[in-house]
Design a protein around this motif. Sequence first.
Motif, PDB file in Angstrom:
ATOM      1  N   ALA A  59       0.850  -1.189   0.000  1.00 17.84           N
ATOM      2  CA  ALA A  59       0.000   0.000   0.000  1.00 17.84           C
ATOM      3  C   ALA A  59       0.888   1.243   0.000  1.00 17.84           C
ATOM      4  O   ALA A  59       1.903   1.295   0.690  1.00 17.84           O
ATOM      5  CB  ALA A  59      -0.907   0.000   1.222  1.00 17.84           C
ATOM      6  N   GLN A  60       0.504   2.238  -0.789  1.00 18.02           N
ATOM      7  CA  GLN A  60       1.303   3.450  -0.890  1.00 18.02           C
ATOM      8  C   GLN A  60       1.479   4.117   0.467  1.00 18.02           C
ATOM      9  O   GLN A  60       2.540   4.654   0.765  1.00 18.02           O
ATOM     10  CB  GLN A  60       0.660   4.410  -1.898  1.00 18.02           C
ATOM     11  CG  GLN A  60       1.546   5.578  -2.245  1.00 18.02           C
ATOM     12  CD  GLN A  60       1.071   6.308  -3.480  1.00 18.02           C
ATOM     13  OE1 GLN A  60       0.890   5.712  -4.523  1.00 18.02           O
ATOM     14  NE2 GLN A  60       0.855   7.609  -3.340  1.00 18.02           N
ATOM     15  N   PHE A  61       0.467   4.044   1.337  1.00 22.96           N
ATOM     16  CA  PHE A  61       0.609   4.660   2.658  1.00 22.96           C
ATOM     17  C   PHE A  61       1.672   3.941   3.491  1.00 22.96           C
ATOM     18  O   PHE A  61       2.308   4.552   4.348  1.00 22.96           O
ATOM     19  CB  PHE A  61      -0.733   4.746   3.401  1.00 22.96           C
ATOM     20  CG  PHE A  61      -1.188   3.456   4.030  1.00 22.96           C
ATOM     21  CD1 PHE A  61      -0.820   3.113   5.317  1.00 22.96           C
ATOM     22  CD2 PHE A  61      -2.007   2.579   3.324  1.00 22.96           C
ATOM     23  CE1 PHE A  61      -1.246   1.932   5.904  1.00 22.96           C
ATOM     24  CE2 PHE A  61      -2.431   1.394   3.898  1.00 22.96           C
ATOM     25  CZ  PHE A  61      -2.049   1.057   5.177  1.00 22.96           C
ATOM     26  N   GLU A  62       1.907   2.657   3.225  1.00 18.05           N
ATOM     27  CA  GLU A  62       2.978   1.937   3.929  1.00 18.05           C
ATOM     28  C   GLU A  62       4.343   2.440   3.478  1.00 18.05           C
ATOM     29  O   GLU A  62       5.283   2.505   4.269  1.00 18.05           O
ATOM     30  CB  GLU A  62       2.876   0.427   3.692  1.00 18.05           C
ATOM     31  CG  GLU A  62       1.684  -0.226   4.359  1.00 18.05           C
ATOM     32  CD  GLU A  62       1.772  -0.220   5.877  1.00 18.05           C
ATOM     33  OE1 GLU A  62       2.881  -0.055   6.448  1.00 18.05           O
ATOM     34  OE2 GLU A  62       0.732  -0.381   6.517  1.00 18.05           O
ATOM     35  N   VAL A  63       4.457   2.813   2.222  1.00 12.37           N
ATOM     36  CA  VAL A  63       5.697   3.395   1.722  1.00 12.37           C
ATOM     37  C   VAL A  63       5.926   4.742   2.402  1.00 12.37           C
ATOM     38  O   VAL A  63       7.043   5.059   2.807  1.00 12.37           O
ATOM     39  CB  VAL A  63       5.674   3.530   0.189  1.00 12.37           C
ATOM     40  CG1 VAL A  63       6.923   4.235  -0.317  1.00 12.37           C
ATOM     41  CG2 VAL A  63       5.525   2.160  -0.466  1.00 12.37           C
ATOM     42  N   ALA A  72       1.754  13.353  -0.265  1.00  5.65           N
ATOM     43  CA  ALA A  72       1.955  14.135  -1.484  1.00  5.65           C
ATOM     44  C   ALA A  72       3.348  13.906  -2.055  1.00  5.65           C
ATOM     45  O   ALA A  72       3.510  13.728  -3.269  1.00  5.65           O
ATOM     46  CB  ALA A  72       1.729  15.618  -1.210  1.00  5.65           C
ATOM     47  N   SER A  73       4.366  13.882  -1.202  1.00  2.36           N
ATOM     48  CA  SER A  73       5.737  13.652  -1.666  1.00  2.36           C
ATOM     49  C   SER A  73       5.884  12.267  -2.277  1.00  2.36           C
ATOM     50  O   SER A  73       6.488  12.106  -3.345  1.00  2.36           O
ATOM     51  CB  SER A  73       6.733  13.810  -0.516  1.00  2.36           C
ATOM     52  OG  SER A  73       6.735  15.138  -0.038  1.00  2.36           O
ATOM     53  N   VAL A  74       5.325  11.270  -1.615  1.00  6.74           N
ATOM     54  CA  VAL A  74       5.408   9.899  -2.132  1.00  6.74           C
ATOM     55  C   VAL A  74       4.645   9.783  -3.448  1.00  6.74           C
ATOM     56  O   VAL A  74       5.097   9.115  -4.386  1.00  6.74           O
ATOM     57  CB  VAL A  74       4.913   8.881  -1.083  1.00  6.74           C
ATOM     58  CG1 VAL A  74       4.736   7.498  -1.685  1.00  6.74           C
ATOM     59  CG2 VAL A  74       5.906   8.828   0.079  1.00  6.74           C
TER      60      VAL A  74
END
Length: 151
Positions: A59-63, A72-74
Amino acid sequence: MVATAQTSRFPMAGDIGWLMNRLNQLRADRLRTLLEPLGLSARSAAMLTAVASLPQPVAQFEVCRALVLDQASVAIIADALQKEGFIERVRDARDRRRYAITLTGAGAELQRRCAEMSRIAEDELVAGLPDDQVDTLRGLLTDLASRRGII
């Protein structure tokens, strides 16, 4: 001889935070130079490494959590990596509001090259220190980071 504030031309030489920061700046500058031919920033390389080290799809939030970066940066980094074909992002089947990320074959290869560049930068930073001192330094920093809840 170990430099102290009295023996150094830098009055902050005895300050642990200043020393860690300055050494990190040297490593970051060298890593930036090593990554430049690959067309990557240090943050992009870090994202590839984070994705590679987490169970995929991640999940992108885990990254975000792994890199200690805001969403936003990710998202900006992920957009660039996706455009270059290094990652794939799809809506998470369990939560359509979120993205799931996987490395492509090209992304996995690039991540391996980034890891090598990171090792080179680290090796250059600690060059001249005996292996046992490098191990001690790594152990002390790991212990300190663990005690502060960073890792």
